[in-house]
Design a protein around this motif. Structure first.
Motif, PDB file in Angstrom:
ATOM      1  N   UNK A  81       0.830  -1.102   0.087  1.00 49.69           N
ATOM      2  CA  UNK A  81      -0.070   0.040   0.004  1.00 49.69           C
ATOM      3  C   UNK A  81       0.929   1.380  -0.097  1.00 49.69           C
ATOM      4  N   UNK A  82       1.803   1.169   0.651  1.00 49.15           N
ATOM      5  CA  UNK A  82       3.024   2.504   0.847  1.00 49.15           C
ATOM      6  C   UNK A  82       3.529   2.687  -0.601  1.00 49.15           C
ATOM      7  N   UNK A  83       3.510   1.710  -1.439  1.00 43.29           N
ATOM      8  CA  UNK A  83       4.014   1.888  -2.982  1.00 43.29           C
ATOM      9  C   UNK A  83       2.847   2.330  -3.716  1.00 43.29           C
ATOM     10  N   UNK A  84       1.801   1.638  -3.396  1.00 46.64           N
ATOM     11  CA  UNK A  84       0.627   2.049  -4.285  1.00 46.64           C
ATOM     12  C   UNK A  84       0.122   3.386  -4.210  1.00 46.64           C
ATOM     13  N   UNK A  85       0.396   4.117  -3.128  1.00 45.31           N
ATOM     14  CA  UNK A  85      -0.175   5.634  -2.844  1.00 45.31           C
ATOM     15  C   UNK A  85       0.630   6.317  -3.866  1.00 45.31           C
ATOM     16  N   UNK A 127      -9.752 -13.949  -6.898  1.00 51.01           N
ATOM     17  CA  UNK A 127      -9.792 -13.497  -5.666  1.00 51.01           C
ATOM     18  C   UNK A 127      -8.953 -12.302  -5.433  1.00 51.01           C
ATOM     19  N   UNK A 128      -8.342 -12.175  -4.250  1.00 45.86           N
ATOM     20  CA  UNK A 128      -7.726 -10.978  -3.845  1.00 45.86           C
ATOM     21  C   UNK A 128      -6.205 -10.913  -3.994  1.00 45.86           C
ATOM     22  N   UNK A 129      -5.407  -9.746  -4.467  1.00 49.07           N
ATOM     23  CA  UNK A 129      -4.167  -9.794  -4.734  1.00 49.07           C
ATOM     24  C   UNK A 129      -3.730  -8.695  -5.650  1.00 49.07           C
ATOM     25  N   UNK A 130      -2.745  -8.799  -6.025  1.00 51.22           N
ATOM     26  CA  UNK A 130      -2.079  -7.310  -6.706  1.00 51.22           C
ATOM     27  C   UNK A 130      -1.491  -7.670  -8.111  1.00 51.22           C
ATOM     28  N   UNK A 131      -1.404  -6.860  -9.083  1.00 52.00           N
ATOM     29  CA  UNK A 131      -0.758  -6.770 -10.390  1.00 52.00           C
ATOM     30  C   UNK A 131       0.493  -6.120 -10.505  1.00 52.00           C
ATOM     31  N   UNK A 159       7.979  -1.581  -9.900  1.00 54.73           N
ATOM     32  CA  UNK A 159       8.252  -0.290 -10.069  1.00 54.73           C
ATOM     33  C   UNK A 159       6.638   0.291 -10.379  1.00 54.73           C
ATOM     34  N   UNK A 160       5.624  -0.703 -10.465  1.00 55.78           N
ATOM     35  CA  UNK A 160       4.315  -0.101 -10.792  1.00 55.78           C
ATOM     36  C   UNK A 160       3.390  -1.275 -10.105  1.00 55.78           C
ATOM     37  N   UNK A 188      -2.137   7.079 -13.236  1.00 61.21           N
ATOM     38  CA  UNK A 188      -0.908   6.387 -12.937  1.00 61.21           C
ATOM     39  C   UNK A 188      -0.039   7.820 -12.910  1.00 61.21           C
ATOM     40  N   UNK A 189       0.956   7.756 -11.878  1.00 60.65           N
ATOM     41  CA  UNK A 189       2.048   8.697 -11.798  1.00 60.65           C
ATOM     42  C   UNK A 189       3.123   8.067 -12.391  1.00 60.65           C
TER      43      UNK A 189
END
Ligand code: MN3
Length: 202
Positions: A81-85, A127-131, A159-160, A188-189
């Motif tokens: 989450x820290x990276x995601x923000x 289900x839950x997770x990240x890409x 990096x993303x 996206x930043x």
């Protein structure tokens, strides 16, 4: 002790693509809960000094087995989450530039092909997770992880990232993860992604 990073923009900065209420709950409640659970778990180890979150994620094997799953889930939750923000910013029509763009073209064809691949992988994550887009052995790759697992644990350099847990999009998009993933590209930043890429390649 790990602490909640300040969101680098207002809760409503990503409107209309990501709504204010989702951002507020996601940052102030979900992320806070991961940090609290992580600190609580680590407080049970006598004399433990907390390392950087990256080092912790790369040394989960040294955490007592009785709390290892809790630490893995919540340390990943904190790092991810820290990276995601930082991955997002107010919509300004940015696109990838510079050496990152060159690497995307050589690995995926062009930026839109990369976005299509990330969307496909994000939709396929059950289900839950990240890409993620990561640098692994100096190569760009698109991967996904379940739950709060982080590519950092596997020594890859993210990096993303996009959170595809329902809590990231349900209030605005309900079950339509595809619409959320498509909206994400507006916020996206890319300047952050470029900086992370350059750091990962040095
Ligand atoms: Mn989340």
């Amino acid at each position: 002790m790990y602490t909640l990073p300040v969101l680098p923009y207002a809760f409503d900065a990503l409107e209309p693509f990501i709504d204010k209420e989702t951002m507020e709950i996601h940052h102030d409640r979900h992320h806070t809960a991961y940090i609290k659970n992580l600190n609580d778990a680590l407080a049970t180890i006598e004399g433990y000094t907390t390392p950087s979150i990256e080092i912790l994620l790369q040394s989960l094997g040294s955490i007592p087995e009785s709390i290892r799953t809790k630490v893995r889930n919540n340390a990943g939750g904190h790092y991810n989450h820290s990276l995601f923000w930082t991955m997002m910013s107010a919509p300004k029509g940015q696109t990838a530039q510079g050496t990152l763009k060159d690497a995307i073209v050589s690995s995926f064809g062009d930026v839109s092909a990369l976005q299509k691949k990330i969307t496909e992988v994000g939709l396929a994550r059950f289900g839950s997770g990240w890409v993620w887009m990561v640098v692994d052995q100096k190569q760009l790759k698109v991967i996904d992880t379940p739950n709060q697992d982080s590519p950092v644990t596997e020594n890859m350099k993210p990096i993303l990232c996009i959170d595809v847990w329902e809590h990231a999009y349900y209030l605005k998009y309900q079950n339509k993860r595809a619409d959320y993933l498509s909206a994400f590209w507006n916020v996206v930043n890319w300047r952050t992604v470029e900086t992370l890429y350059e750091t990962a390649m040095t």
